[in-house]
Motif scaffolding. Structure first.
Motif, PDB file in Angstrom:
ATOM      1  N   ASP A   1       1.076  -1.106   0.101  1.00  0.00           N
ATOM      2  CA  ASP A   1       0.063   0.036  -0.044  1.00  0.00           C
ATOM      3  C   ASP A   1       0.899   1.465   0.035  1.00  0.00           C
ATOM      4  OD1 ASP A   1       0.949  -0.436   2.447  1.00  0.00           O
ATOM      5  OD2 ASP A   1      -0.811   0.278   3.435  1.00  0.00           O
TER       6      ASP A   1
ATOM      7  N   ASN B   1       1.227   4.045  -2.986  1.00  0.00           N
ATOM      8  CA  ASN B   1       0.893   5.821  -2.764  1.00  0.00           C
ATOM      9  C   ASN B   1       2.363   6.571  -3.389  1.00  0.00           C
ATOM     10  OD1 ASN B   1      -1.922   5.334  -1.746  1.00  0.00           O
ATOM     11  ND2 ASN B   1      -1.158   5.227   0.276  1.00  0.00           N
TER      12      ASN B   1
ATOM     13  N   THR C   1      -0.577   6.857   3.440  1.00  0.00           N
ATOM     14  CA  THR C   1      -0.716   5.357   3.876  1.00  0.00           C
ATOM     15  C   THR C   1      -0.948   5.487   5.178  1.00  0.00           C
ATOM     16  OG1 THR C   1       0.875   5.341   2.136  1.00  0.00           O
ATOM     17  CG2 THR C   1       0.577   3.135   3.589  1.00  0.00           C
TER      18      THR C   1
ATOM     19  N   GLU D   1      -4.415   6.094   6.183  1.00  0.00           N
ATOM     20  CA  GLU D   1      -5.141   4.893   5.828  1.00  0.00           C
ATOM     21  C   GLU D   1      -5.155   3.562   6.533  1.00  0.00           C
ATOM     22  OE1 GLU D   1      -5.245   5.759   0.830  1.00  0.00           O
ATOM     23  OE2 GLU D   1      -3.724   4.143   1.540  1.00  0.00           O
TER      24      GLU D   1
END
Lengths: 271, 81
Positions: free
Chosen positions: A41, A45, B74, B77
């Motif tokens: 993840d 990003n 991140t 999140e």
């Protein structure tokens, strides 16, 4: 032009920041093997932000993860990405669906497929003809691992795969990109390997070290002798056309269509 | 605390946790000439994305904006999950 496609680990901020400075024809931001499972993840990003906020004067490619392909394609479609590299391409239906999905989000996105398994190689003659595919790339390490082959300096164990993939690419009129040369400290070996695949007809090579870029470009650039020969061929053609002569020769050797095409390719690559 | 990023050169380590208000703590702030810019960047991102109850700690090692915002996104999140 895709003489060199440089792999950049997708979660390394410093490498991503400097990726455009090495002079490669393209950079491949890697979200797959170069990123640990816990950082996927974070890498996505980071790569998305880099594509939108930094300027790269080369083709911007991202290697996605096949098991999270749709999510990653969706995120990448909102960036200034040029191309997607799909790894372990094997299943024609699965890859076809992914290409259609990517094109529905960003019509101009180009697709490169990484052929790195026995089944992938077998199916490459269909994969290469899928609409939107602009190159097949050969991944020798995974391929030889699956084949149970041992890597050697003379590369005999990948000769069949290289030639098969190359033939498929030429038939489909797309780029054929060779596997990276993994010994970063053996320049002589790199020159030998690159010269060999260039003479076979490959359009370029994936790269894992920035130090390999100039060496590979030098191998792919036409030599002075080749440029002189090509200019002489094109000059002879021009003269013959002016004289309306049907038979054209240069230094006693007949010039026909394949020779002219080769000469034109040399001039194109020298510009 | 949830941490994202690294303390390698050109990167940053951003740590976040739920908090009663938005608070940004900058490690070695006095030594970093870009501290004000980075704090504003983080503050603006949090306001634009409705993150008003979070404590954010940043350990910057020369990261550019693209990196700081990616690490922050991140971290937030992961905090939401």
């Amino acid at each position: 032009m895709r003489r060199t496609l440089l792999f950049i680990p997708g979660n390394n901020a410093g490498n991503i920041q400097n990726a455009g400075l090495f002079g490669a024809d393209g950079v491949i931001f890697d979200l797959e093997d170069a990123v640990s499972l816990t950082q996927k993840d974070s890498a996505l990003n980071l790569v998305c932000n880099a594509l939108n906020m930094l300027n790269y004067e080369c083709e911007k490619i991202v290697r996605i993860n096949l098991d999270n392909a749709k999510n990653e394609i969706l995120a990448l479609s909102k960036t200034k990405i040029d191309s997607i590299l799909i790894p372990k391409a094997e299943d024609v239906k699965e890859i076809s669906k992914l290409i259609k999905y990517a094109k529905s989000l960003k019509a101009k996105i180009k697709i490169l497929l990484l052929i790195e398994t026995a089944l992938g190689l077998l199916n490459s003659k269909e994969l290469a003809f899928l609409k939107g595919v602009s190159a097949l790339c050969f991944g020798a390490e995974d391929y030889t691992s699956q084949m149970g082959a041992t890597r050697s300096d003379d590369n005999k164990e990948i000769e069949y795969a290289r030639n098969y993939l190359l033939n498929v690419c030429k038939a489909a009129n797309i780029d054929a990109i060779d596997t990276p040369y993994t010994d970063t400290n053996n320049e002589a070996g790199l020159i030998k390997d690159t010269t060999y695949i260039k003479n076979l007809g490959f359009d370029g090579k994936m790269v894992i070290s920035p130090r390999h870029i100039d060496v590979i470009h030098n191998c792919f650039n036409p030599s002075l002798a080749e440029i002189i020969w090509a200019n002489n061929v094109l000059e002879a053609i021009k003269k013959a056309e002016n004289k309306k002569s049907g038979v054209i020769s240069l230094n006693g050797k007949m010039i026909d269509a394949p020779i002219v095409n080769r000469a034109k390719n040399i001039i194109r690559k020298s510009l | 605390m949830i941490s994202v990023g690294t303390t390698e050169s050109n990167d940053c380590l951003i740590s976040v946790k739920k908090h009663k208000k938005l608070e940004i703590f900058f490690i070695n702030e006095e030594e970093n000439p870009y501290a004000n810019h980075i704090k504003k960047l983080i503050n603006d991102y949090c306001l634009d994305n409705n993150h008003s109850n979070v404590f954010i700690e940043i350990n910057d090692k020369g990261a550019l904006d693209f990196c700081i915002l990616a690490r922050l996104k991140t971290a937030l999140e992961r905090l939401e999950k």
